[in-house]
Design an enzyme around this catalytic site. Sequence first.
Site, PDB file in Angstrom:
ATOM      1  N   HIS A  77      29.451   1.809  20.469  1.00 36.04           N
ATOM      2  CA  HIS A  77      28.082   1.988  19.975  1.00 36.04           C
ATOM      3  C   HIS A  77      27.806   3.488  19.900  1.00 36.04           C
ATOM      4  O   HIS A  77      27.660   4.160  20.920  1.00 36.04           O
ATOM      5  CB  HIS A  77      27.092   1.244  20.881  1.00 36.04           C
ATOM      6  CG  HIS A  77      27.260  -0.240  20.733  1.00 36.04           C
ATOM      7  ND1 HIS A  77      26.624  -0.956  19.756  1.00 36.04           N
ATOM      8  CD2 HIS A  77      28.061  -1.113  21.384  1.00 36.04           C
ATOM      9  CE1 HIS A  77      27.008  -2.223  19.817  1.00 36.04           C
ATOM     10  NE2 HIS A  77      27.882  -2.340  20.803  1.00 36.04           N
ATOM     11  N   ARG A  78      27.777   3.984  18.689  1.00 34.40           N
ATOM     12  CA  ARG A  78      27.833   5.434  18.480  1.00 34.40           C
ATOM     13  C   ARG A  78      26.517   6.153  18.678  1.00 34.40           C
ATOM     14  O   ARG A  78      26.509   7.350  18.961  1.00 34.40           O
ATOM     15  CB  ARG A  78      28.341   5.709  17.044  1.00 34.40           C
ATOM     16  CG  ARG A  78      29.778   5.300  16.861  1.00 34.40           C
ATOM     17  CD  ARG A  78      30.116   5.070  15.412  1.00 34.40           C
ATOM     18  NE  ARG A  78      29.555   3.799  14.946  1.00 34.40           N
ATOM     19  CZ  ARG A  78      29.734   3.294  13.736  1.00 34.40           C
ATOM     20  NH1 ARG A  78      30.433   3.978  12.866  1.00 34.40           N
ATOM     21  NH2 ARG A  78      29.211   2.134  13.397  1.00 34.40           N
ATOM     22  N   ARG A 133      48.214   6.675  35.315  1.00 35.32           N
ATOM     23  CA  ARG A 133      47.152   5.736  34.895  1.00 35.32           C
ATOM     24  C   ARG A 133      47.623   4.762  33.811  1.00 35.32           C
ATOM     25  O   ARG A 133      47.014   3.706  33.615  1.00 35.32           O
ATOM     26  CB  ARG A 133      45.925   6.496  34.392  1.00 35.32           C
ATOM     27  CG  ARG A 133      46.152   7.141  33.029  1.00 35.32           C
ATOM     28  CD  ARG A 133      44.900   7.801  32.513  1.00 35.32           C
ATOM     29  NE  ARG A 133      45.122   8.357  31.183  1.00 35.32           N
ATOM     30  CZ  ARG A 133      44.218   9.023  30.500  1.00 35.32           C
ATOM     31  NH1 ARG A 133      43.033   9.241  31.026  1.00 35.32           N
ATOM     32  NH2 ARG A 133      44.491   9.495  29.300  1.00 35.32           N
ATOM     33  N   ASN A 149      18.400   5.100  22.868  1.00 39.76           N
ATOM     34  CA  ASN A 149      16.989   4.924  22.538  1.00 39.76           C
ATOM     35  C   ASN A 149      16.699   3.434  22.331  1.00 39.76           C
ATOM     36  O   ASN A 149      17.622   2.616  22.251  1.00 39.76           O
ATOM     37  CB  ASN A 149      16.573   5.800  21.341  1.00 39.76           C
ATOM     38  CG  ASN A 149      17.279   5.409  20.059  1.00 39.76           C
ATOM     39  OD1 ASN A 149      17.327   4.230  19.697  1.00 39.76           O
ATOM     40  ND2 ASN A 149      17.839   6.402  19.374  1.00 39.76           N
ATOM     41  N   ARG A 160      25.517  -7.827  21.640  1.00 42.76           N
ATOM     42  CA  ARG A 160      26.317  -8.080  22.841  1.00 42.76           C
ATOM     43  C   ARG A 160      25.817  -9.243  23.699  1.00 42.76           C
ATOM     44  O   ARG A 160      26.482  -9.622  24.670  1.00 42.76           O
ATOM     45  CB  ARG A 160      26.412  -6.793  23.674  1.00 42.76           C
ATOM     46  CG  ARG A 160      27.048  -5.632  22.923  1.00 42.76           C
ATOM     47  CD  ARG A 160      28.393  -5.998  22.344  1.00 42.76           C
ATOM     48  NE  ARG A 160      29.045  -4.854  21.704  1.00 42.76           N
ATOM     49  CZ  ARG A 160      30.307  -4.837  21.295  1.00 42.76           C
ATOM     50  NH1 ARG A 160      31.062  -5.923  21.420  1.00 42.76           N
ATOM     51  NH2 ARG A 160      30.821  -3.770  20.723  1.00 42.76           N
TER      52      ARG A 160
END
Length: 203
Positions: A77-78, A133, A149, A160
């Site tokens: 989600h940019r 990792r 926001n 989602r």
Amino acid sequence: MRIGKQKVELLNPQSYEELTEKIEIAGRVCYQSEPKGDPEKFIRMIIKRGHESVLEHGSLTFKVRTNRAIANEIVRHRLASYSQESTRYVKYDDIEFIPGEKLKDPNLENLLLSAELAYKLLLTTDFKPEEARDILPNATATTLVMTMNFRELRHFLKLRLDKAAHPQIRELAGMILEILKEKYPVFVEDIEKYPVFVEDIEK
Ligand SMILES: Cc1cc2nc3c(=O)[nH]c(=O)nc-3n(C[C@H](O)[C@H](O)[C@H](O)COP(=O)(O)OP(=O)(O)OC[C@H]3O[C@@H](n4cnc5c(N)ncnc54)[C@H](O)[C@@H]3O)c2cc1C
């Protein structure tokens, strides 16, 4: 090795009144009208009309504990800001995993334990954490802080919470929705939570 749970914490609780009043002031500039003392009514109208850019004047910051797979879905989600725990600079001693329902089966716990042992074994050689990792699974726990926001939060929640989304991100979105319903209800009145269906988890 530890098995953990997803968590969400609101880091910047703000006054509902101040937030909704600010958004009303911003939105009324478009119509050159004066606030009428009922910012919720104004925000409902804005949402109904799809004039959602006005909602961008308010944002929230959440601290999220999830796993690497779900974190990867979140950061797609940019229109948000993120800071995430580094697996390059953090060296794990006792690794926390947040697996999906099926992998929580105690009979399968050894699979996660073997990943932890492999990671630790590599660290006893010349591997640095950023190299070791690679052996860690998607279930490895991670922490991220995200700021979104209200427009983007609504978009995130709609995508989602949907049945098509992965059960773990639906659970997380449900936690965020609960916080919003309690503290900032007007922004999510039209958004509902779907239960995490057992049949989805079992797929
Ligand atoms: C059920 C489900 C399955 C998915 N499966 C996959 C998958 O298999 N593979 C995969 O790669 N991803 C997958 N995704 C991720 C999906 O493709 C999106 O990357 C993610 O949901 C972010 O949504 P977004 O792009 O709408 O929103 P955001 O990035 O949150 O942006 C919000 C909105 O801003 C606008 N916007 C943002 N950036 C641009 C831009 N560059 N140009 C034009 N408009 C823009 C769009 O209107 C967008 O809806 C899946 C998502 C879901 C919910």
